[in-house]
Design an enzyme around this catalytic site. Structure first.
Site, PDB file in Angstrom:
ATOM      1  N   TYR A 145     -43.583   7.171  30.900  1.00 19.33           N
ATOM      2  CA  TYR A 145     -43.408   8.615  31.289  1.00 19.33           C
ATOM      3  C   TYR A 145     -44.985   8.820  31.778  1.00 19.33           C
ATOM      4  O   TYR A 145     -45.225   9.904  32.472  1.00 19.33           O
ATOM      5  CB  TYR A 145     -43.576   9.788  30.000  1.00 19.33           C
ATOM      6  CG  TYR A 145     -42.109   9.799  29.270  1.00 19.33           C
ATOM      7  CD1 TYR A 145     -41.162   9.118  29.769  1.00 19.33           C
ATOM      8  CD2 TYR A 145     -41.974  10.394  28.015  1.00 19.33           C
ATOM      9  CE1 TYR A 145     -39.892   8.968  29.379  1.00 19.33           C
ATOM     10  CE2 TYR A 145     -40.574  10.701  27.538  1.00 19.33           C
ATOM     11  CZ  TYR A 145     -39.501   9.840  28.093  1.00 19.33           C
ATOM     12  OH  TYR A 145     -38.290   9.861  27.775  1.00 19.33           O
ATOM     13  N   LYS A 195     -37.333  -3.199  22.536  1.00 14.49           N
ATOM     14  CA  LYS A 195     -36.194  -3.947  23.145  1.00 14.49           C
ATOM     15  C   LYS A 195     -36.893  -5.229  23.741  1.00 14.49           C
ATOM     16  O   LYS A 195     -37.018  -5.715  24.918  1.00 14.49           O
ATOM     17  CB  LYS A 195     -35.821  -2.878  24.503  1.00 14.49           C
ATOM     18  CG  LYS A 195     -34.616  -3.427  25.276  1.00 14.49           C
ATOM     19  CD  LYS A 195     -33.646  -3.145  24.299  1.00 14.49           C
ATOM     20  CE  LYS A 195     -32.092  -3.881  25.184  1.00 14.49           C
ATOM     21  NZ  LYS A 195     -30.917  -3.929  24.434  1.00 14.49           N
ATOM     22  N   ASP A 227     -31.076  -0.208  20.822  1.00 16.51           N
ATOM     23  CA  ASP A 227     -29.598   0.028  20.956  1.00 16.51           C
ATOM     24  C   ASP A 227     -28.986  -0.092  19.406  1.00 16.51           C
ATOM     25  O   ASP A 227     -28.189   1.024  18.907  1.00 16.51           O
ATOM     26  CB  ASP A 227     -28.771  -0.721  21.972  1.00 16.51           C
ATOM     27  CG  ASP A 227     -29.309  -2.315  21.856  1.00 16.51           C
ATOM     28  OD1 ASP A 227     -30.398  -2.452  21.235  1.00 16.51           O
ATOM     29  OD2 ASP A 227     -28.763  -2.893  22.336  1.00 16.51           O
ATOM     30  N   ASP A 251     -38.358   9.566  21.898  1.00 16.76           N
ATOM     31  CA  ASP A 251     -37.706  10.840  22.523  1.00 16.76           C
ATOM     32  C   ASP A 251     -36.465  10.754  22.252  1.00 16.76           C
ATOM     33  O   ASP A 251     -36.031  12.146  21.646  1.00 16.76           O
ATOM     34  CB  ASP A 251     -38.047  10.836  24.167  1.00 16.76           C
ATOM     35  CG  ASP A 251     -38.059  12.122  24.649  1.00 16.76           C
ATOM     36  OD1 ASP A 251     -37.696  12.923  24.113  1.00 16.76           O
ATOM     37  OD2 ASP A 251     -37.996  12.207  25.791  1.00 16.76           O
ATOM     38  N   ASP A 255     -34.517  12.867  18.506  1.00 19.05           N
ATOM     39  CA  ASP A 255     -33.505  13.793  18.799  1.00 19.05           C
ATOM     40  C   ASP A 255     -32.254  13.516  17.740  1.00 19.05           C
ATOM     41  O   ASP A 255     -31.602  14.232  17.091  1.00 19.05           O
ATOM     42  CB  ASP A 255     -33.231  14.120  20.145  1.00 19.05           C
ATOM     43  CG  ASP A 255     -34.062  15.225  20.713  1.00 19.05           C
ATOM     44  OD1 ASP A 255     -35.201  15.427  20.107  1.00 19.05           O
ATOM     45  OD2 ASP A 255     -33.724  15.879  21.696  1.00 19.05           O
TER      46      ASP A 255
END
Ligand code: NAD
Length: 362
Positions: A145, A195, A227, A251, A255
């Site tokens: 980001y 990852k 994942d 992020d 959620d």
């Protein structure tokens, strides 16, 4: 508990339901403070749309200075349809992003706790979510980001857009320490999510997390690919204590973890830097119910519990606030967002009063 008894708190109510939920949280903070001999001095300032309307920018330099002078910041929520047509860099959300950057609030802590009386409010089965108590620690000021270079440019293939995923040793180790310290206060397990089978950035992430783990021999560390972690959160969330991850993966996962609990109105958060701390509910300004005394203030009240624990280092008062919330829910009180069939909702302000009474009863 720290020796300090007096704290300066900057209150940024913001927009929509922000002022309503912040007001209830301050009542609870005062009640918890009375019981523990803590004093809170409140300073108020504008942020978000309210600041745009009054001061011409989503956060003023004066408010930034007040934030730097405070021991902690409580934020309600920012944004609303009134400001939706503004260019991205002038929108209310920039007030919050600016504050995070200026105060270098690099670690975002989001607990996801399923309160037993609300286990049926989750979209997952009761037996999957019952007893869930996990904490996501997300790095907040780096990664994809913020990495440079970023942009869109023309090429032989047409337009090409690019962002840069980037982490340094220092950025990884400082957020890892926040996660390990939190695990020491909890069930002593950290799951680091990356990852590393594909990304060099994740390779470094894993190496540095392992180095930091050596400083915490009492904390168990395991690793999951992002994942797999997103699948495990739905399959068996009880395996997690602290999830440590970068900005983008966090992020998404935070959620997902949040939804285990059933309502966004129940989710608190803390954003921490080396010198500053900001406490806020996870939800937004809920313009659809603003001004109607219908909001659920419990997310902000539970953020207050985090303030008591982290800024005031008073775990006992924090526990008292959390138990008070649980007791009020056990007694059957619900705001409209968490109500079951045939039940009557209590207004936002009444919910705040009920928690205050429960805190005072101890
Ligand atoms: P939202 O979280 O404001 O609302 C989503 C839904 O959840 C709405 O139906 C709302 O009524 C409900 N809800 C949210 N909080 C609630 C509470 N405490 N009690 C009861 N119900 C609650 O998200 P949105 O609608 O996508 O965004 C509205 C505005 O908030 C936008 O301007 C957005 O940019 C902003 N926003 C701000 C923050 C923040 O300040 N940290 C976070 C997310 C969104």
């Amino acid at each position: 508990m720290t020796d300090r008894k007096s704290f300066d708190i900057l209150v940024l109510e913001g927009d929509g339901i922000g002022p309503e939920v912040a007001a209830e949280a301050l009542k609870v903070l005062d009640a918890a403070g009375e019981g523990a001999g803590l004093e809170f001095h409140y300073h108020h300032a504008l942020v978000g749309g309210a600041a745009i309307d009054e001061e011409g920018a989503p956060i003023s330099q004066e408010t930034m200075r007040k934030a730097e002078a405070a021991d902690a910041i409580i934020l309600g929520a920012v944004g609303g349809p009134k400001w939706d047509d503004l260019p991205t860099l002038e929108r209310p959300e920039q007030g919050l992003l600016g504050l995070r950057m200026r105060l270098d609030l690099f670690a975002n802590l989001r607990p996801a706790t399923v309160f037993e009386p609300l286990a049926d409010a989750s979209t997952l089965k009761r037996e999957v979510v019952s007893g869930i108590d996990l904490l996501v620690v997300r790095e907040l000021v780096s990664d994809l980001y913020f990495g440079e270079p970023r942009g869109v440019k023309s090429s032989d293939e047409g337009r090409v857009a690019f962002n840069t995923m980037r982490y340094s040793d220092r950025e990884i180790s400082r957020v890892a320490r926040v996660a390990f310290d939190a695990a020491l206060r909890r069930r002593r397990k950290v799951t680091s999510v990356d990852k590393a089978n594909v990304l060099e950035v994740s390779g470094l992430w894993r190496e540095v997390v392992c180095e930091v783990a050596r400083e915490y021999p009492d904390v168990e560390l395991d690793h999951q690919y992002v994942d797999n972690c997103s699948m495990q959160l739905i399959r068996d969330p009880s395996q997690f204590d602290v999830i440590l991850t970068g900005n983008m993966f966090g992020d998404i996962l935070s959620d997902e973890a949040a939804m285990l609990t059933g309502s966004i109105g129940m989710l608190p958060s803390a954003s921490l830097g080396a010198d500053f701390a900001l406490y806020e509910p996870v939800h937004g300004s809920a313009p659809d119910i603003a001004g109607q005394d219908r909001a659920n203030p419990l997310a902000t009240i539970l953020s207050i519990a985090m303030l008591l624990e982290i800024t005031c280092k008073d775990a006992e008062s924090a526990g008292r606030v959390r138990s008070a919330v649980e007791r009020v829910l056990n007694d059957g009180y619900r705001t409209a967002d968490i109500i079951g069939e045939g039940e009557d909702p209590v207004p936002c302000s009444r919910m705040g009063d009920l928690v205050v009474e429960a805190v005072r009863r101890g």
